[in-house]
Design a protein around this motif. Structure first.
Motif, PDB file in Angstrom:
ATOM      1  N   ALA A  94      90.024  49.801  89.997  1.00 57.89           N
ATOM      2  CA  ALA A  94      90.593  50.153  88.701  1.00 57.89           C
ATOM      3  C   ALA A  94      91.818  49.285  88.482  1.00 57.89           C
ATOM      4  CB  ALA A  94      90.974  51.628  88.653  1.00 57.89           C
ATOM      5  N   THR A  95      91.908  48.650  87.331  1.00 59.68           N
ATOM      6  CA  THR A  95      93.040  47.769  87.013  1.00 59.68           C
ATOM      7  C   THR A  95      93.539  48.065  85.612  1.00 59.68           C
ATOM      8  OG1 THR A  95      91.583  46.046  86.154  1.00 59.68           O
ATOM      9  CG2 THR A  95      92.161  45.924  88.491  1.00 59.68           C
ATOM     10  N   THR A  96      94.776  47.642  85.349  1.00 54.53           N
ATOM     11  CA  THR A  96      95.356  47.794  84.027  1.00 54.53           C
ATOM     12  C   THR A  96      95.891  46.455  83.556  1.00 54.53           C
ATOM     13  OG1 THR A  96      97.526  48.355  84.922  1.00 54.53           O
ATOM     14  CG2 THR A  96      96.023  50.175  84.478  1.00 54.53           C
ATOM     15  N   ALA A  97      95.856  46.265  82.261  1.00 52.19           N
ATOM     16  CA  ALA A  97      96.471  45.089  81.646  1.00 52.19           C
ATOM     17  C   ALA A  97      97.263  45.603  80.463  1.00 52.19           C
ATOM     18  CB  ALA A  97      95.408  44.092  81.200  1.00 52.19           C
ATOM     19  N   SER A  98      98.559  45.742  80.634  1.00 48.69           N
ATOM     20  CA  SER A  98      99.395  46.377  79.629  1.00 48.69           C
ATOM     21  C   SER A  98     100.410  45.403  79.074  1.00 48.69           C
ATOM     22  CB  SER A  98     100.121  47.585  80.245  1.00 48.69           C
ATOM     23  OG  SER A  98     101.011  48.128  79.309  1.00 48.69           O
ATOM     24  N   ALA A  99     100.401  45.278  77.750  1.00 51.90           N
ATOM     25  CA  ALA A  99     101.416  44.449  77.105  1.00 51.90           C
ATOM     26  C   ALA A  99     102.778  45.111  77.186  1.00 51.90           C
ATOM     27  CB  ALA A  99     101.037  44.210  75.642  1.00 51.90           C
ATOM     28  N   ASN A 100     102.766  46.398  77.389  1.00 50.68           N
ATOM     29  CA  ASN A 100     104.020  47.152  77.480  1.00 50.68           C
ATOM     30  C   ASN A 100     104.100  47.725  78.891  1.00 50.68           C
ATOM     31  OD1 ASN A 100     106.351  48.467  76.873  1.00 50.68           O
ATOM     32  ND2 ASN A 100     105.442  49.932  75.459  1.00 50.68           N
ATOM     33  N   VAL A 101     104.818  47.088  79.778  1.00 46.98           N
ATOM     34  CA  VAL A 101     104.837  47.448  81.194  1.00 46.98           C
ATOM     35  C   VAL A 101     105.238  48.914  81.344  1.00 46.98           C
ATOM     36  CG1 VAL A 101     105.855  46.972  83.443  1.00 46.98           C
ATOM     37  CG2 VAL A 101     105.387  45.094  81.848  1.00 46.98           C
ATOM     38  N   GLY A 102     104.472  49.616  82.119  1.00 48.31           N
ATOM     39  CA  GLY A 102     104.753  51.034  82.331  1.00 48.31           C
ATOM     40  C   GLY A 102     104.002  51.931  81.376  1.00 48.31           C
ATOM     41  N   GLY A 103     103.388  51.344  80.375  1.00 49.55           N
ATOM     42  CA  GLY A 103     102.661  52.161  79.418  1.00 49.55           C
ATOM     43  C   GLY A 103     101.469  52.847  80.053  1.00 49.55           C
ATOM     44  N   VAL A 104     100.749  52.129  80.874  1.00 51.03           N
ATOM     45  CA  VAL A 104      99.598  52.677  81.583  1.00 51.03           C
ATOM     46  C   VAL A 104      99.746  52.329  83.047  1.00 51.03           C
ATOM     47  CG1 VAL A 104      97.095  52.702  81.779  1.00 51.03           C
ATOM     48  CG2 VAL A 104      98.154  52.372  79.544  1.00 51.03           C
ATOM     49  N   SER A 105      99.590  53.308  83.898  1.00 49.18           N
ATOM     50  CA  SER A 105      99.668  53.045  85.325  1.00 49.18           C
ATOM     51  C   SER A 105      98.395  53.535  85.987  1.00 49.18           C
ATOM     52  CB  SER A 105     100.886  53.743  85.941  1.00 49.18           C
ATOM     53  OG  SER A 105     100.757  55.137  85.815  1.00 49.18           O
ATOM     54  N   ARG A 106      98.096  52.987  87.107  1.00 52.51           N
ATOM     55  CA  ARG A 106      96.867  53.311  87.805  1.00 52.51           C
ATOM     56  C   ARG A 106      97.160  53.623  89.254  1.00 52.51           C
ATOM     57  NH1 ARG A 106      94.447  50.848  92.234  1.00 52.51           N
ATOM     58  NH2 ARG A 106      95.069  48.842  91.377  1.00 52.51           N
TER      59      ARG A 106
END
Length: 648
Positions: free
Chosen positions: A395-407
């Motif tokens: 599972a990975t995340t790619a967030s333009a807003n760091v901390g917006g989505v965490s895994r």
């Protein structure tokens, strides 16, 4: 022939005559056979056209042969499906709750009638056409099912359905036949007496406490359904009033619900009824009577509703669906078992050995998800060792807003993934899940946050992190279900045949499809169940605690539910499969008509290229014969010319 002054060209004349003779021979062959030429070399400029048309006709013949073969198989399948539908109706109508027949004849005959129907279903599912078994998908060289006797009784030291049922019944009933519930009385408080009712552990067996309701105020209660195991405490302080009652709801092993009601009375019936308890002189006596009635009702329900639920739960474990393993009670002491295990081919008869997907669209490919606040957790239902269902590999995340989505990927078996949404989640944030099928194929599911209405592969941002998490959870469930549906595939596509250049007809069958599976499960369950009615007044528990009619009603109700007409629109039902095969047959008929028309056109074209009109040939022969006769005479005359003959 021209005779000029220089010389008479006899050689040329002979050559012309020879050619006319060859032409005459060709015309005679054409007149006799109707063909332009005897060899391809003699076709001349018509050869490419002839070869092309013949090649196309050969292709059409191949398609036509395929259509005839598939039509034969579809006819067999159509007859089988028609009989399946009749058996389904017969089984549904033969066992009806409350209809026991004269002298309970229906209860006595139900097992044998069900076994007979099961044997017919198994025989048809093992049917073959010219040695090709057609209910095993691509596996066509062997019967997809064992015999009915092997399925029910086992073979070669491997357990059959009866053994699996007996194990499951023991595990659900428990050694005291209270349905894996423990009862106790707590008299430590001098002002009240408490009757404890609790599940005996965290496992899939027995009754699961689900609801409680009371009438009157004489029976206090405190329920905890959220803990595992769940429990209920009944408190008696002052004697309850006559008519006060408590109703308990239970979830049974097959997912159905049942209830028992205990009612306070001043005088016991003769013989005593298990759904009543006598109000005692004090709290202790009343609590004791309540506990005895509770245990009696649990035993009664265990012998009826629980027994039926156990049998049908065992049928789901043994007759596994696509994407599900065969399960059995784990351990050597089923009465105290705490888990199910995956059965192996060495110790258990496998009911279906044809082609089957390892992923089922039902239940998100054996994954579950839940939202707790702003956290969404995706969890595997089964360990990797079961080799069924999706496994979470990354599972990975790619967030333009760091901390917006965490895994957070929690390693383990089964594994789970937790996705946490914060207040700073923004459009463009992405979560990518990598799921692995048992065969090794991996599927990536990417969900992207959007500010407005979400489309495929997207989820909407909410006003709060909790709302965003809820939107993500729903979008993830849809995407995983779509991936599971794709992984499961369509049984019809397991076998196909080319019927034209750009067309194939799909007609594959798999015996573990929902419609056949429900019939096999319900008929097998009805085949192995019995309805004992113990008699004798010396044992007050006998006739009341082992109610044959109640068990028969529970079994009949479940069979009617499994074979209900309301399931006709479910994927894999006999009715939908019949409709799909009807579409396939219509495609065959349309393709056959197109081939017939096209073949007629090609035959006409080939006739124009390769055949001749005998009338025209006859006229050519007559004309050629006249010329040839004249040539013979002229040549003969010229050949006899000499100076002497000329001077004469």
């Amino acid at each position: 022939m021209i005779v000029n002054k220089s010389m008479f060209p006899l050689q040329t004349g002979f050559s012309v005559i020879s050619k006319m003779q060859n032409q005459f021979a060709t015309l005679q062959m054409q007149l006799g056979t109707g063909q332009k030429a005897q060899t391809l070399a003699d076709m001349g400029r018509d050869l490419p056209v002839s070869l092309s048309v013949r090649s196309r006709l050969s292709t059409i013949e191949g398609y036509t042969a395929n259509i005839e073969q598939v039509n034969l198989r579809l006819s067999f399948l159509d007859n089988a499906l028609s009989r399946f539908d009749k058996i389904e109706g017969e089984a549904r109508n033969s066992s009806v709750p409350g209809q026991y027949g004269t002298n309970n004849i229906n209860m006595a005959t139900a097992p044998e009638l069900s076994k007979s129907r099961l044997d017919e279903v198994v025989t048809m599912l093992n049917g073959d056409i010219a040695g090709r078994y057609i209910f095993g998908g691509k596996v066509t060289d062997k019967a997809p099912l064992p015999t009915t006797a092997e399925l029910l009784d086992g073979a070669g030291g491997r357990a059959g359905f009866k053994t699996v049922v007996n194990e499951r019944k023991a595990a659900d009933a428990g050694s005291d036949e209270f349905g894996r519930l423990d009862t106790a009385i707590d008299t430590t408080d001098p002002l009240s007496v408490v009757v404890n009712l609790a599940e005996d552990g965290n496992h899939p067996f027995g009754f699961k406490l689900s609801t409680i309701s009371t009438v009157g105020t004489g029976i206090g209660n405190s329920a905890d359904f959220n803990s595992s195991p769940a429990k209920i405490d009944f408190t008696f302080t002052t004697p309850p009033a006559a008519g006060d009652s408590v109703t308990l709801g239970f979830t049974l092993p097959d997912g159905t619900e049942t209830q028992i009601t205990l009612r306070a009375v001043t005088t016991a019936k003769s013989p005593p009824a298990t759904d009543e308890f006598v109000i005692g002189a004090d709290a202790t006596a009343t609590a004791g009577a309540f506990k005895a009635a509770l245990e009696g009702s649990l035993q009664k329900s265990t012998a009826s509703e629980m027994a039926a639920a156990s049998t049908f739960a065992a049928s789901e474990n043994f007759f596994n669906a696509a994407g599900e393993p065969v399960l059995r009670v784990a351990g050597n002491d089923p009465f105290n078992a705490t888990s199910l295990r995956v059965a192996s081919k060495t110790d258990t008869v496998m009911w279906y050995s044809g082609e089957s997907p390892a992923i089922s669209a039902t239940g998100m490919g054996r994954l579950t998800s839940e939202r707790n606040g702003a956290v969404v957790t995706l969890t595997e239902n089964v360990p990797v060792s079961q080799q069924h269902g999706f496994q979470i590999t990354n599972a990975t995340t790619a967030s333009a807003n760091v901390g917006g989505v965490s895994r957070a990927l929690t390693s383990g078996d089964p594994a789970n993934v937790a996705v946490t949404f914060g207040a700073t989640a923004a459009a463009g944030d992405k979560v990518t899940l990598t799921l692995s099928e048992p065969g090794g194929k991996q599927r990536e599911i990417t969900l992207t946050a959007v500010a407005g209405t979400a489309g495929p592969g997207q989820f909407s941002l909410g006003v709060t992190p909790e709302a965003t998490a809820e939107n993500f959870n729903k979008a993830m469930q849809r995407s995983i279900t779509e991936a599971a549906t794709d992984a499961q595939g369509n049984p019809r596509q397991s076998v196909s045949s080319a019927i034209e250049d750009a067309g194939r007809v799909n007609y594959g069958m798999q015996a573990n499809e929902a419609g056949y599976l429900r019939m096999v499960r319900s008929l097998a369950s009805m085949s192995v169940e019995t309805y004992p009615e113990l008699t004798g007044t010396s044992d007050p528990n006998s006739a009341d605690l082992y109610p044959a009619k109640a068990r028969f009603d529970a079994m009949a109700a479940r069979q009617q539910s499994q074979l209900s007409e309301g399931r006709n629109n479910e994927k894999g039902s006999i009715e939908l499969v019949t409709m799909e095969l009807g579409i396939a047959r219509a495609s065959l008929e349309s393709a056959g008509k197109r081939h017939e028309n096209y073949k007629s056109q090609l035959d006409n074209l080939l006739s124009d290229v390769e055949t001749v009109s005998k009338e025209d040939v006859a006229m050519e022969i007559l004309a050629l014969q006249t010329r040839l006769t004249a040539s013979y005479q002229v040549t003969s005359m010229v050949s006899q010319l000499s100076l002497v003959n000329f001077l004469r």
